[in-house]
Motif scaffolding. Structure first.
Motif, PDB file in Angstrom:
ATOM      1  N   VAL A   1       0.825  -1.224  -0.009  1.00  0.00           N
ATOM      2  CA  VAL A   1       0.018  -0.044  -0.007  1.00  0.00           C
ATOM      3  C   VAL A   1       1.089   1.376  -0.125  1.00  0.00           C
ATOM      4  O   VAL A   1       0.703   2.037  -0.613  1.00  0.00           O
ATOM      5  CB  VAL A   1      -0.918   0.158   1.172  1.00  0.00           C
ATOM      6  CG1 VAL A   1      -1.615   1.357   1.409  1.00  0.00           C
ATOM      7  CG2 VAL A   1      -1.966  -1.120   1.060  1.00  0.00           C
ATOM      8  N   ARG A   2       1.846   1.263   0.795  1.00  0.00           N
ATOM      9  CA  ARG A   2       2.936   2.299   0.893  1.00  0.00           C
ATOM     10  C   ARG A   2       3.689   2.459  -0.359  1.00  0.00           C
ATOM     11  O   ARG A   2       3.752   3.802  -1.049  1.00  0.00           O
ATOM     12  CB  ARG A   2       3.891   2.293   1.833  1.00  0.00           C
ATOM     13  CG  ARG A   2       4.860   3.201   1.932  1.00  0.00           C
ATOM     14  CD  ARG A   2       5.887   2.788   2.843  1.00  0.00           C
ATOM     15  NE  ARG A   2       7.235   3.761   2.757  1.00  0.00           N
ATOM     16  CZ  ARG A   2       8.589   3.261   3.058  1.00  0.00           C
ATOM     17  NH1 ARG A   2       8.695   2.388   3.781  1.00  0.00           N
ATOM     18  NH2 ARG A   2       9.536   3.975   3.035  1.00  0.00           N
TER      19      ARG A   2
ATOM     20  N   ASN B   1      -5.810   0.065  -1.134  1.00  0.00           N
ATOM     21  CA  ASN B   1      -5.877   0.077   0.341  1.00  0.00           C
ATOM     22  C   ASN B   1      -5.544  -1.252   0.801  1.00  0.00           C
ATOM     23  O   ASN B   1      -5.688  -2.293  -0.236  1.00  0.00           O
ATOM     24  CB  ASN B   1      -7.455   0.679   0.603  1.00  0.00           C
ATOM     25  CG  ASN B   1      -8.539  -0.091   0.017  1.00  0.00           C
ATOM     26  OD1 ASN B   1      -8.405  -1.483   0.050  1.00  0.00           O
ATOM     27  ND2 ASN B   1      -9.446   0.528  -0.862  1.00  0.00           N
ATOM     28  N   LEU B   2      -5.572  -1.619   2.082  1.00  0.00           N
ATOM     29  CA  LEU B   2      -5.473  -2.789   2.612  1.00  0.00           C
ATOM     30  C   LEU B   2      -6.361  -3.869   2.173  1.00  0.00           C
ATOM     31  O   LEU B   2      -5.922  -5.058   1.733  1.00  0.00           O
ATOM     32  CB  LEU B   2      -5.091  -2.796   4.101  1.00  0.00           C
ATOM     33  CG  LEU B   2      -3.701  -2.385   4.695  1.00  0.00           C
ATOM     34  CD1 LEU B   2      -4.055  -2.129   6.044  1.00  0.00           C
ATOM     35  CD2 LEU B   2      -2.575  -3.503   4.203  1.00  0.00           C
TER      36      LEU B   2
ATOM     37  N   LYS C   1      -8.012  -4.067  -0.653  1.00  0.00           N
ATOM     38  CA  LYS C   1      -8.006  -4.311  -2.274  1.00  0.00           C
ATOM     39  C   LYS C   1      -6.598  -5.310  -2.218  1.00  0.00           C
ATOM     40  O   LYS C   1      -6.898  -6.132  -2.938  1.00  0.00           O
ATOM     41  CB  LYS C   1      -7.633  -3.083  -2.709  1.00  0.00           C
ATOM     42  CG  LYS C   1      -7.912  -3.224  -4.243  1.00  0.00           C
ATOM     43  CD  LYS C   1      -7.910  -1.726  -4.958  1.00  0.00           C
ATOM     44  CE  LYS C   1      -7.987  -1.738  -6.329  1.00  0.00           C
ATOM     45  NZ  LYS C   1      -8.024  -0.438  -6.945  1.00  0.00           N
ATOM     46  N   VAL C   2      -5.607  -4.862  -1.529  1.00  0.00           N
ATOM     47  CA  VAL C   2      -4.382  -5.650  -1.658  1.00  0.00           C
ATOM     48  C   VAL C   2      -4.642  -7.070  -1.231  1.00  0.00           C
ATOM     49  O   VAL C   2      -4.060  -8.160  -1.431  1.00  0.00           O
ATOM     50  CB  VAL C   2      -3.325  -4.890  -1.090  1.00  0.00           C
ATOM     51  CG1 VAL C   2      -2.123  -6.006  -0.746  1.00  0.00           C
ATOM     52  CG2 VAL C   2      -2.850  -3.860  -1.857  1.00  0.00           C
ATOM     53  N   SER C   3      -5.300  -7.354  -0.061  1.00  0.00           N
ATOM     54  CA  SER C   3      -5.657  -8.553   0.559  1.00  0.00           C
ATOM     55  C   SER C   3      -6.321  -9.573  -0.300  1.00  0.00           C
ATOM     56  O   SER C   3      -6.086 -10.804  -0.221  1.00  0.00           O
ATOM     57  CB  SER C   3      -6.395  -8.486   2.066  1.00  0.00           C
ATOM     58  OG  SER C   3      -7.569  -7.809   1.695  1.00  0.00           O
ATOM     59  N   LEU C   4      -6.940  -9.078  -1.328  1.00  0.00           N
ATOM     60  CA  LEU C   4      -7.835  -9.914  -2.008  1.00  0.00           C
ATOM     61  C   LEU C   4      -6.654 -10.959  -2.906  1.00  0.00           C
ATOM     62  O   LEU C   4      -7.262 -12.124  -3.411  1.00  0.00           O
ATOM     63  CB  LEU C   4      -8.479  -9.323  -3.225  1.00  0.00           C
ATOM     64  CG  LEU C   4      -9.734  -8.549  -2.446  1.00  0.00           C
ATOM     65  CD1 LEU C   4     -10.317  -7.597  -3.396  1.00  0.00           C
ATOM     66  CD2 LEU C   4     -10.572  -9.311  -1.735  1.00  0.00           C
ATOM     67  N   LYS C   5      -5.358 -10.451  -2.949  1.00  0.00           N
ATOM     68  CA  LYS C   5      -4.526 -11.225  -3.656  1.00  0.00           C
ATOM     69  C   LYS C   5      -4.237 -12.739  -2.959  1.00  0.00           C
ATOM     70  O   LYS C   5      -3.959 -13.780  -3.856  1.00  0.00           O
ATOM     71  CB  LYS C   5      -3.213 -10.650  -3.798  1.00  0.00           C
ATOM     72  CG  LYS C   5      -2.199 -10.530  -2.570  1.00  0.00           C
ATOM     73  CD  LYS C   5      -1.007  -9.464  -2.800  1.00  0.00           C
ATOM     74  CE  LYS C   5      -0.179  -9.453  -1.923  1.00  0.00           C
ATOM     75  NZ  LYS C   5       0.871 -10.622  -1.798  1.00  0.00           N
ATOM     76  N   TYR C   6      -4.540 -12.871  -1.763  1.00  0.00           N
ATOM     77  CA  TYR C   6      -4.215 -13.985  -1.005  1.00  0.00           C
ATOM     78  C   TYR C   6      -5.498 -14.924  -1.493  1.00  0.00           C
ATOM     79  O   TYR C   6      -5.135 -16.162  -1.328  1.00  0.00           O
ATOM     80  CB  TYR C   6      -4.126 -13.935   0.517  1.00  0.00           C
ATOM     81  CG  TYR C   6      -3.169 -12.945   0.916  1.00  0.00           C
ATOM     82  CD1 TYR C   6      -1.671 -13.407   0.698  1.00  0.00           C
ATOM     83  CD2 TYR C   6      -3.251 -11.833   1.180  1.00  0.00           C
ATOM     84  CE1 TYR C   6      -0.641 -12.736   1.060  1.00  0.00           C
ATOM     85  CE2 TYR C   6      -2.320 -10.686   1.470  1.00  0.00           C
ATOM     86  CZ  TYR C   6      -0.877 -11.355   1.621  1.00  0.00           C
ATOM     87  OH  TYR C   6       0.052 -10.415   1.670  1.00  0.00           O
ATOM     88  N   ALA C   7      -6.643 -14.683  -1.795  1.00  0.00           N
ATOM     89  CA  ALA C   7      -7.637 -15.375  -2.110  1.00  0.00           C
ATOM     90  C   ALA C   7      -7.485 -16.079  -3.702  1.00  0.00           C
ATOM     91  O   ALA C   7      -7.745 -17.299  -3.964  1.00  0.00           O
ATOM     92  CB  ALA C   7      -8.957 -14.459  -2.461  1.00  0.00           C
TER      93      ALA C   7
END
Length: 256
Positions: A219-220, A230-231, A233-239
């Motif tokens: 995110v940074r 945002n976090l 949005k980025v976290s969806l890559k783990y799915a």
């Protein structure tokens, strides 16, 4: 066209020989292999000395972390192109660097990237296939970049746009790719097939805590380079990673 391969390591006695042999086995003739060791306390340096004839340059000294070590490797590199092969990894087959050089004969292309497979210690059992063929700069906002060991950059890209930022703990490679591919629009090309076999357990693939730090730094990196994310949005890559586990295991010969 000379290709510089940079390997950074610390206490990598169990795997560094495989990495050195992998580079030495490449059929492309104009290659230099640079090894940056972070003052290992095991037998890593002994193995490096054993294979010193296959290594162009190497140093063993304390550093400020993996990205500081990579920057040292870039500084020592005399090649036109720079790639990074960590001490847990090997090239998928002996023709990888020749294929990279063939793509970069087109002088308008500044970077090449491919696929990697995550493997167990036997280097044959595939745990995950990391595909890059659908990458676009717009997907950086979703936490997705081509795998770092598969990326080769013309050295003058570092001279023009800067090195790895050493105040990142895990995602300085993500920040660099975001800076080059998104902010500066560096022209890149996908190289079909598996370029690198990566042993599972790397610094960016260890557990929930590391994944959280990685997501924060992604995110940074995006925000510092003008990409909104945002976090969540980025976290969806783990799915997506979980979905990949159910896909048919690929061949790892480097072709598709």
């Amino acid at each position: 066209m000379k290709i510089s391969v940079v390997t950074v390591c610390w206490n990598a006695a169990a795997t560094i020989e495989d990495t050195i042999r992998s580079v030495a086995d490449q059929t492309y003739p104009d290659v230099e292999h640079i090894v940056i060791d972070g003052a290992s306390t095991d037998s890593t340096t002994g193995i490096i000395r054993k294979f010193e004839s296959n290594i162009t340059k190497w140093v063993s000294e304390p550093d400020q972390g993996i990205y500081d070590a990579m920057n040292k490797g870039i500084a020592l590199a005399s090649g036109d192109v720079v790639g990074f092969l960590n001490a847990d990894d090997i090239y998928a087959h002996p023709e990888i660097l020749a294929k990279v050089a063939q793509v970069l004969r087109d002088e308008s292309i500044q970077a090449v990237y491919g696929d990697v497979v995550f493997v167990r210690d036997d280097l044959q059992t595939v745990v995950r296939y990391y595909r890059s063929h659908r990458f676009t700069a717009g997907k950086l906002a979703w936490g997705w970049m081509p795998p770092h060991p598969s990326i080769f950059l013309r050295k003058h890209m570092f001279e023009k746009y800067g090195l790895f930022k050493t105040d990142y703990r895990i995602a300085a490679d993500y920040e660099l790719v975001t800076r080059l591919f998104a902010k500066h629009g560096v022209r890149c090309r996908y190289l079909p097939g598996v370029s690198v076999k990566m042993r599972i357990g790397g610094v960016s693939t260890r557990g929930v805590k590391s994944n959280y730090i990685l997501s924060q730094e992604i995110v940074r990196a995006c925000r510092e380079n003008g990409i909104k994310t945002n976090l969540l949005k980025v976290s969806l890559k783990y799915a997506l990673k979980v979905m990949e586990l159910f896909m048919r295991p690929p061949k790892v010969s480097g072709t598709q």
